[in-house]
Design a protein around this motif. Structure first.
Motif, PDB file in Angstrom:
ATOM      1  N   LEU A 190      -6.750 -11.886 -48.615  1.00 11.17           N
ATOM      2  CA  LEU A 190      -6.450 -13.315 -48.687  1.00 11.17           C
ATOM      3  C   LEU A 190      -5.901 -13.723 -47.323  1.00 11.17           C
ATOM      4  O   LEU A 190      -4.855 -13.233 -46.902  1.00 11.17           O
ATOM      5  CB  LEU A 190      -5.397 -13.569 -49.778  1.00 11.17           C
ATOM      6  N   ILE A 191      -6.630 -14.604 -46.647  1.00 16.17           N
ATOM      7  CA  ILE A 191      -6.185 -15.061 -45.331  1.00 16.17           C
ATOM      8  C   ILE A 191      -5.618 -16.466 -45.476  1.00 16.17           C
ATOM      9  O   ILE A 191      -6.257 -17.335 -46.070  1.00 16.17           O
ATOM     10  CB  ILE A 191      -7.366 -15.034 -44.339  1.00 16.17           C
ATOM     11  N   VAL A 235     -17.559  -3.090 -46.279  1.00 14.91           N
ATOM     12  CA  VAL A 235     -16.344  -2.271 -46.169  1.00 14.91           C
ATOM     13  C   VAL A 235     -15.154  -2.941 -46.881  1.00 14.91           C
ATOM     14  O   VAL A 235     -14.201  -2.289 -47.275  1.00 14.91           O
ATOM     15  CB  VAL A 235     -16.016  -2.047 -44.666  1.00 14.91           C
ATOM     16  N   PHE A 236     -15.219  -4.273 -47.022  1.00 14.56           N
ATOM     17  CA  PHE A 236     -14.089  -5.006 -47.603  1.00 14.56           C
ATOM     18  C   PHE A 236     -14.441  -5.552 -48.985  1.00 14.56           C
ATOM     19  O   PHE A 236     -15.616  -5.739 -49.311  1.00 14.56           O
ATOM     20  CB  PHE A 236     -13.688  -6.156 -46.669  1.00 14.56           C
ATOM     21  N   GLY A 237     -13.423  -5.812 -49.802  1.00 17.04           N
ATOM     22  CA  GLY A 237     -13.623  -6.408 -51.127  1.00 17.04           C
ATOM     23  C   GLY A 237     -13.803  -7.915 -51.003  1.00 17.04           C
ATOM     24  O   GLY A 237     -14.425  -8.402 -50.050  1.00 17.04           O
ATOM     25  N   ASN A 238     -13.206  -8.677 -51.936  1.00 18.49           N
ATOM     26  CA  ASN A 238     -13.320 -10.141 -51.869  1.00 18.49           C
ATOM     27  C   ASN A 238     -12.540 -10.674 -50.668  1.00 18.49           C
ATOM     28  O   ASN A 238     -11.467 -10.159 -50.343  1.00 18.49           O
ATOM     29  CB  ASN A 238     -12.726 -10.779 -53.133  1.00 18.49           C
ATOM     30  N   ILE A 239     -13.083 -11.721 -50.078  1.00 21.92           N
ATOM     31  CA  ILE A 239     -12.369 -12.375 -48.978  1.00 21.92           C
ATOM     32  C   ILE A 239     -12.126 -13.834 -49.352  1.00 21.92           C
ATOM     33  O   ILE A 239     -13.068 -14.572 -49.649  1.00 21.92           O
ATOM     34  CB  ILE A 239     -13.167 -12.313 -47.653  1.00 21.92           C
ATOM     35  N   ASP A 240     -10.860 -14.232 -49.372  1.00 25.19           N
ATOM     36  CA  ASP A 240     -10.482 -15.627 -49.617  1.00 25.19           C
ATOM     37  C   ASP A 240      -9.772 -16.166 -48.389  1.00 25.19           C
ATOM     38  O   ASP A 240      -8.923 -15.475 -47.816  1.00 25.19           O
ATOM     39  CB  ASP A 240      -9.516 -15.723 -50.808  1.00 25.19           C
ATOM     40  N   VAL A 241     -10.109 -17.390 -47.998  1.00 30.57           N
ATOM     41  CA  VAL A 241      -9.462 -17.988 -46.834  1.00 30.57           C
ATOM     42  C   VAL A 241      -8.889 -19.343 -47.218  1.00 30.57           C
ATOM     43  O   VAL A 241      -9.621 -20.217 -47.686  1.00 30.57           O
ATOM     44  CB  VAL A 241     -10.465 -18.170 -45.667  1.00 30.57           C
ATOM     45  N   ASP A 283      -2.471  -4.116 -56.293  1.00 29.45           N
ATOM     46  CA  ASP A 283      -2.301  -3.096 -55.256  1.00 29.45           C
ATOM     47  C   ASP A 283      -3.433  -3.150 -54.242  1.00 29.45           C
ATOM     48  O   ASP A 283      -3.280  -2.704 -53.106  1.00 29.45           O
ATOM     49  CB  ASP A 283      -2.262  -1.704 -55.906  1.00 29.45           C
ATOM     50  N   ASP A 284      -4.567  -3.695 -54.671  1.00 25.63           N
ATOM     51  CA  ASP A 284      -5.741  -3.724 -53.795  1.00 25.63           C
ATOM     52  C   ASP A 284      -5.943  -5.060 -53.110  1.00 25.63           C
ATOM     53  O   ASP A 284      -7.028  -5.333 -52.596  1.00 25.63           O
ATOM     54  CB  ASP A 284      -6.995  -3.383 -54.611  1.00 25.63           C
ATOM     55  N   THR A 285      -4.928  -5.923 -53.106  1.00 22.83           N
ATOM     56  CA  THR A 285      -5.084  -7.239 -52.485  1.00 22.83           C
ATOM     57  C   THR A 285      -3.985  -7.465 -51.447  1.00 22.83           C
ATOM     58  O   THR A 285      -2.798  -7.322 -51.750  1.00 22.83           O
ATOM     59  CB  THR A 285      -5.037  -8.346 -53.557  1.00 22.83           C
ATOM     60  N   TYR A 286      -4.399  -7.777 -50.247  1.00 26.65           N
ATOM     61  CA  TYR A 286      -3.457  -8.008 -49.143  1.00 26.65           C
ATOM     62  C   TYR A 286      -3.569  -9.437 -48.658  1.00 26.65           C
ATOM     63  O   TYR A 286      -4.667  -9.989 -48.609  1.00 26.65           O
ATOM     64  CB  TYR A 286      -3.767  -7.065 -47.970  1.00 26.65           C
ATOM     65  N   ALA A 287      -2.421 -10.017 -48.282  1.00 29.05           N
ATOM     66  CA  ALA A 287      -2.425 -11.368 -47.716  1.00 29.05           C
ATOM     67  C   ALA A 287      -2.085 -11.293 -46.231  1.00 29.05           C
ATOM     68  O   ALA A 287      -1.172 -10.568 -45.831  1.00 29.05           O
ATOM     69  CB  ALA A 287      -1.405 -12.236 -48.441  1.00 29.05           C
ATOM     70  N   ILE A 288      -2.847 -12.020 -45.430  1.00 23.08           N
ATOM     71  CA  ILE A 288      -2.544 -12.140 -43.997  1.00 23.08           C
ATOM     72  C   ILE A 288      -2.167 -13.593 -43.750  1.00 23.08           C
ATOM     73  O   ILE A 288      -2.942 -14.497 -44.067  1.00 23.08           O
ATOM     74  CB  ILE A 288      -3.768 -11.771 -43.131  1.00 23.08           C
TER      75      ILE A 288
END
Ligand SMILES: Cc1cc2nc3c(=O)[nH]c(=O)nc-3n(C[C@H](O)[C@H](O)[C@H](O)COP(=O)(O)OP(=O)(O)OC[C@H]3O[C@@H](n4cnc5c(N)ncnc54)[C@H](O)[C@@H]3O)c2cc1C
Ligand code: SF4
Ligand code: SF4
Ligand code: FES
Lengths: 344, 280
Positions: free
Chosen positions: B116-117, B142-148, B206-211
């Protein structure tokens, strides 16, 4: 380890002779105090000196140093392309440096000589040096070096340790660089079998004369935030006028600024001493300043010296106990007292 | 001995006005020596010192992606001495770039994860680099879902608008663009970034990161939202800014506690930042 005996008359002659091979630097009288200076032909270091107001850090880290040069003339082939300034690094003998100041150079080295980056200016100047230290027989009242992993006879970072016994000098050779300097000076008379025990005894006596002590055991056990957020900082820093004297006099302070100066179409990029005590040091372009208030800058200096450095490098504190900042502070800020407060 | 203070000579290859108020411009540089481009191999999230002889140097996030070859781009806000001068420079001019500097978003950790960006204003430069890199055909799987979630005051203040709309049409990335207030012909969200984040952000796991990158005010209101959504502090990644000079950890001015923002950062997790004084 080899110990040489040098009588005082031979010392002067030998030092001058070593000047044929080395650029000599040493303490010389400067108004009411002493300063480390390049010695002129025939000039001798004053081995009777007590202390220098400024530390010898400037030998490797000049107050202002040209790093790069450039031209902004469109007719020059290299217009706007930065070049390393050419600089020679002839072998230099630093005579009479105090053990705590030599130790300080080893601490500063952790900053300028890292795995990822090396500051070529500092490092080339360092590598060109042979450090001929002079043990301190009578430590000053503000000397607390023995609490700072060093001391009046510390050999760390030295190539030769010279001890003034009153009748002459004992010179303990500590490295091949040190031996090369002694050879160039023509010093080759080995001292008697009792020389080592003589040095040990003098060392004990000098260390016993240091009454001023600090302790950082509790600081080591506390977190950065516990120390940073402690309620005392505004009081602790109250008298400080952020003049920066302590940072400039300190042998272990290494902060610098980078500025460009252009004369016509020719210019230089220079590295200048800077100080965490100034507001501009951390001011963002937006006007926001993370250390807006003077006490925050004072806190940064002492947190850096007594906590951040210790945690980052695991090499003790960023202070060698020379006492310069204590003597020269116009506001009587005393790092020993601040350390005590932090170490409660 | 490699001299870390010497910039690589570059030529300005292209200049684009990036926002409607003209306060930001995007500069594309090409290296004058081909071999310097190889030495400048970078990862998304790193920055460089842009060097103008006679003026000085400024740390600027790299906006191009490592998957884009032959040039590097930076988007610069005009604010003081060096940035103002840069805004007057022209295509073909020579200057310098020093880097790449600092760490990068933790791509090793982020592999296989949902991302999540959240971006605000002009702090979208290294996020653009990251999105472009992840969307590259060789990387997307290489990456899962991408949200911006990306917000600006007005549509004209969004950076890289053409690209944003193109990404909006893709199936493999969820774009949530927003502006502060209603605007003509604007079919996307209206509202502040934190509020939109609360609405559209994927569930914490656990598998979701926010930037998160943006102005301090946006960060201040976005972090509580992420916490409410269940994001753990070591799953929230931020890029910090401090005044810099050397960029290589030596001049001593950019530290937050033991960490040098230029060398140990600029990327930190919120749990790292929580351990340091808030001096940024
Ligand atoms: C890691 C990082 C990434 C950045 N990325 C971008 C970006 O992508 N786009 C963008 O427009 N800006 C970015 N900035 C901010 C940018 O560096 C400053 O706006 C810029 O340095 C201001 O320079 P100036 O000479 O115009 O301002 P002045 O106020 O005249 O500053 C004089 C000097 O101080 C230093 N300085 C001042 N403010 C800052 C600051 N906030 N951060 C670092 N050094 C500063 C610089 O050395 C500068 O040359 C970034 C900053 C950092 C630390
Ligand atoms: S501690 Fe003393 S010497 Fe240091 S900045 Fe403050 S007033 Fe000046
Ligand atoms: S006593 Fe003061 S001047 Fe000397 S090393 Fe420590 S902090 Fe620096
Ligand atoms: S910018 Fe010099 S230490 Fe970080």
């Amino acid at each position: 380890m080899k110990i040489l005996h040098i009588d005082k008359a031979s010392w002067d002659k030998g030092v001058l002779k070593s000047g044929e091979t080395y650029r000599l630097t040493g303490p010389v009288k400067d108004k009411d105090t002493h300063a480390f200076k390049n010695l002129n032909d025939g000039e001798l270091p004053d081995m009777g000196y007590v202390e220098t107001k400024m530390s010898p850090k400037a030998l490797l880290f000049p107050r202002s140093e040209v790093m790069l040069t450039y031209s902004t003339n469109p007719h020059d082939g290299n217009c706007n392309i930065m070049k390393e300034a050419s600089k020679a690094y002839p072998p230099r003998a630093v005579i009479g440096i105090r053990p705590f100041d030599a130790k300080a150079i080893q601490l500063v080295k952790l900053n300028f000589d890292t795995e990822e980056y090396k500051d070529p200016y500092w490092l080339k100047a360092y590598e060109a040096c042979t450090f001929v230290g002079l043990a301190i027989n009578q430590p000053s009242i503000t000397d607390f070096s023995t609490s700072c992993n060093t001391g009046p006879f510390d050999e760390t970072g030295l190539d030769v340790l010279v001890v003034d016994t009153g009748h002459g000098f004992l010179a303990k050779i500590l490295s091949t660089k040190g031996q090369a300097w002694a050879d160039a000076a023509g010093f080759n008379i080995e001292a008697g079998a009792d020389a080592a025990s003589k040095i040990t005894a003098m060392k004990k006596e000098a260390e016993a004369n240091i009454v001023s002590k600090i302790s950082v055991d509790k600081i080591a056990g506390k977190t950065v935030l516990e120390l940073f957020d402690a309620g005392h900082w505004e009081d602790t820093a109250f008298g400080c006028i952020n003049c920066g004297t302590c940072t400039f006099a300190c042998p272990t302070c290494w902060c610098f600024d980078i500025q460009d100066e252009t004369y016509g179409t020719q210019g230089v990029r220079i590295k200048n001493w800077d100080s965490c005590m100034t507001g501009l040091f951390t001011m963002h372009g937006s006007g926001h300043n993370p250390r807006e208030y003077p006490y925050q800058r004072t806190r940064q200096r002492f947190m850096h010296k007594l906590k951040y450095f210790m945690d980052k490098y695991q090499e003790g504190i960023m202070c060698v106990g020379c006492g310069r900042c204590i003597k020269q502070c116009p506001a009587n800020i005393d790092i020993r007292e601040i350390c005590n407060t932090m170490n409660q | 001995m490699e001299n870390p203070y010497i910039p690589y000579p570059v030529s300005i290859d292209d200049i684009q006005i990036a926002t409607e108020d003209k306060s930001l411009k995007t500069f594309r540089f090409v290296f004058q020596n081909k071999s310097d481009e190889e030495k400048f191999a970078y990862k998304a999230g790193q920055f460089a010192e842009l060097s103008i002889p006679g003026l000085g140097e400024i740390p600027i996030g790299i906006a191009s992606s490592p998957t884009e070859k032959g040039f590097v781009t930076f988007t610069v806000f005009k604010t003081g001495k060096v940035t103002s001068h840069l805004h007057t420079m022209k295509v073909g001019d020579t200057m310098g770039i020093r880097g790449p500097l600092g760490n990068w978003y933790p791509w090793d950790t982020l592999m296989g994860k949902n991302i999540l960006i959240i971006g605000g204003g002009f702090a979208f430069t290294t996020l653009r680099s990251s999105i472009k890199m992840m969307l590259d055909p060789s990387n997307r799987s290489v990456f899962g879902n991408i949200d911006v979630v990306y917000g600006a005051r007005t549509p004209g203040m969004l950076l890289y608008k053409d690209e944003l709309f193109e990404w909006g049409k893709r199936e493999d990335i969820n774009m949530h663009l927003t502006v502060d207030t209603e605007a003509p012909n604007w079919d996307y969200h209206v509202g502040f970034t934190p509020a939109i984040t609360e609405k559209v952000a994927p569930k914490a796991s656990d598998d979701t990161y926010a930037i998160v990158c943006g102005p301090p005010i946006m960060i201040k209101f976005t972090l509580p939202v992420l916490e409410k959504l269940g994001y753990k502090h070591d799953h929230i990644i931020m890029s910090l800014e401090n005044r810099m000079k050397c960029g290589i950890g030596m001049c001593g001015r950019c530290n937050i506690g033991t960490e040098l923002v230029c060398k140990d950062g600029p990327i930190f997790t919120l749990s790292d930042i929580n351990k340091t004084p808030k001096e940024y």
